[in-house]
Design an enzyme around this catalytic site. Structure first.
Site, PDB file in Angstrom:
ATOM      1  N   GLU A  16      -3.769  -9.685   3.371  1.00  0.00           N
ATOM      2  CA  GLU A  16      -4.514  -9.460   4.615  1.00  0.00           C
ATOM      3  C   GLU A  16      -5.644 -10.463   4.853  1.00  0.00           C
ATOM      4  O   GLU A  16      -5.838 -10.908   6.000  1.00  0.00           O
ATOM      5  CB  GLU A  16      -5.076  -8.025   4.648  1.00  0.00           C
ATOM      6  CG  GLU A  16      -4.052  -6.961   4.987  1.00  0.00           C
ATOM      7  CD  GLU A  16      -3.327  -6.411   3.774  1.00  0.00           C
ATOM      8  OE1 GLU A  16      -2.703  -5.351   3.892  1.00  0.00           O
ATOM      9  OE2 GLU A  16      -3.395  -7.064   2.702  1.00  0.00           O
ATOM     10  N   GLU A  65       0.825  -1.204   0.000  1.00  0.00           N
ATOM     11  CA  GLU A  65       0.000   0.000   0.000  1.00  0.00           C
ATOM     12  C   GLU A  65       0.862   1.257   0.000  1.00  0.00           C
ATOM     13  O   GLU A  65       0.509   2.263  -0.630  1.00  0.00           O
ATOM     14  CB  GLU A  65      -0.934  -0.027   1.212  1.00  0.00           C
ATOM     15  CG  GLU A  65      -2.008  -1.109   1.091  1.00  0.00           C
ATOM     16  CD  GLU A  65      -2.872  -1.238   2.322  1.00  0.00           C
ATOM     17  OE1 GLU A  65      -4.093  -1.069   2.206  1.00  0.00           O
ATOM     18  OE2 GLU A  65      -2.312  -1.523   3.408  1.00  0.00           O
TER      19      GLU A  65
END
Length: 262
Positions: free
Chosen positions: A136, A116
Site C-alpha cells: 500500500e 489482510e
C-alpha cells in the site's frame, strides 16, 4: 443468495468461498465487500457448515486486494465499500464473531487487502508460486484493514516492519519459514490439501473447535490469568453439549465419534 462476484457453495460441512474476478486478479470493489458480508453471515448462521475454505478463481491471484482501477475510476469512494458493513474488507478483516475455522487456500498473489484477508484466517495453505505483501505505501495508502496490526503479531517484528515499510513481496517459501503459512504445496494439490486440513479439523467436535478458537482469540490481548478466568463460560456451555457426551462414549467404545455440533 444472488452473488455476482463471489462463488459460494457448501459440501460435507465445508463452505467454499471463491473470489470470482480473475480478470482483476480477484481484487475487491464495494459490491464484492457487500456480497462477502452476506456470505459470512450465512456461514455463521448455518450450523451444518463447520469449516470455511477461502480461495480465488484462476491460478494467478488469491486477491490483489483493493481494486485500484475501480478506485481510480470512482474518485473519492475509496472507503465507501466497507462503511456500514459488519466485517470490513471482504466482510472478514474487522469481524470478530466467527469462531468456526477459516482456511485460506492462497492460489497466487495475496497482496494488500488480499494478504489482510489471509492474515484474518486461521490457517494458510499456499501454492508454491504464491506471493504475499502489503504494498500500500507504494501507492500512497496503508494496510488499514488490519494488516499493519496482524502482521507484526504473526511474524517477528523486524521482518514485519521490513515488509510493511518497503512494500516488498515475500515468496510462499518465505511465508512458511516465517510462520505465516502452515503448508506450501504445488498448485494442483492446493485445494486437496486445504480439504485435508478441513477434514482433520472435522475429526474433532465442531463445538470444541469453536470454543478453542474463541478462547484463543479472545485471550490474545489478556494476561494468562484473565484469559483463564474467562474460559469458564465457554467450558460450561461446551460440557453440557451432546458432543461432550458423544466424545468420551465413542472413545470408550473404540469407534469414531458421530459429531452433531449440538
Amino acid at each position: 443468495m444472488d452473488l455476482k462476484f463471489i462463488k459460494y457453495e457448501k459440501r460435507n460441512h465445508i463452505a467454499y468461498i471463491t473470489f470470482n474476478r480473475p480478470e482483476r486478479m480477484n481484487a475487491l470493489h464495494p459490491p464484492c465487500h457487500l456480497e462477502m458480508d452476506s456470505v459470512w453471515d450465512d456461514f455463521v448462521a448455518d450450523k451444518s457448515a463447520w469449516v470455511a475454505i477461502v480461495t480465488g478463481a484462476g491460478d494467478k491471484g488469491f486477491s490483489a486486494g483493493n481494486d485500484l482501477r475501480w478506485t481510480a475510476e470512482n474518485s473519492g469512494q475509496l472507503l465507501t465499500g466497507t462503511i456500514g458493513l459488519k466485517g470490513g474488507f471482504a466482510g472478514i478483516t474487522a469481524r470478530y464473531d466467527i469462531y468456526k475455522p477459516i482456511i485460506a487456500a492462497v492460489n497466487g498473489f495475496a497482496l494488500g487487502g488480499g494478504f489482510e484477508i489471509a492474515l484474518a484466517c486461521d490457517i494458510i495453505i499456499a501454492a508454491e508460486h504464491a506471493r504475499f505483501g502489503l504494498p500500500e505505501p507504494r501507492v500512497g495508502l496503508m494496510a488499514a484493514a488490519g494488516g499493519v496490526h496482524r502482521l507484526p503479531r504473526q511474524i517477528p517484528l523486524k521482518i514485519a516492519m521490513g515488509m510493511m515499510l518497503t512494500g516488498k513481496h515475500i515468496t510462499a517459501a518465505d511465508a512458511l519459514r516465517y510462520g505465516i503459512a502452515n503448508e506450501v504445496v504445488p498448485l494442483k494439490d492446493l485445494m486437496a490439501t486445504a480439504e485435508k486440513w478441513a477434514g482433520e479439523i472435522m475429526e474433532c467436535s465442531p463445538l470444541s473447535v469453536q470454543a478453542t478458537k474463541e478462547a484463543a482469540m479472545s485471550g490474545l490481548g489478556m494476561p494468562v490469568e484473565a484469559a483463564l478466568a474467562k474460559r469458564y463460560d465457554l467450558m460450561s456451555k461446551l460440557f453440557r453439549s451432546k458432543d461432550a457426551i458423544e466424545g468420551p462414549l465413542a472413545f470408550s467404545q473404540k469407534r469414531k465419534p458421530n459429531w452433531t455440533g449440538e
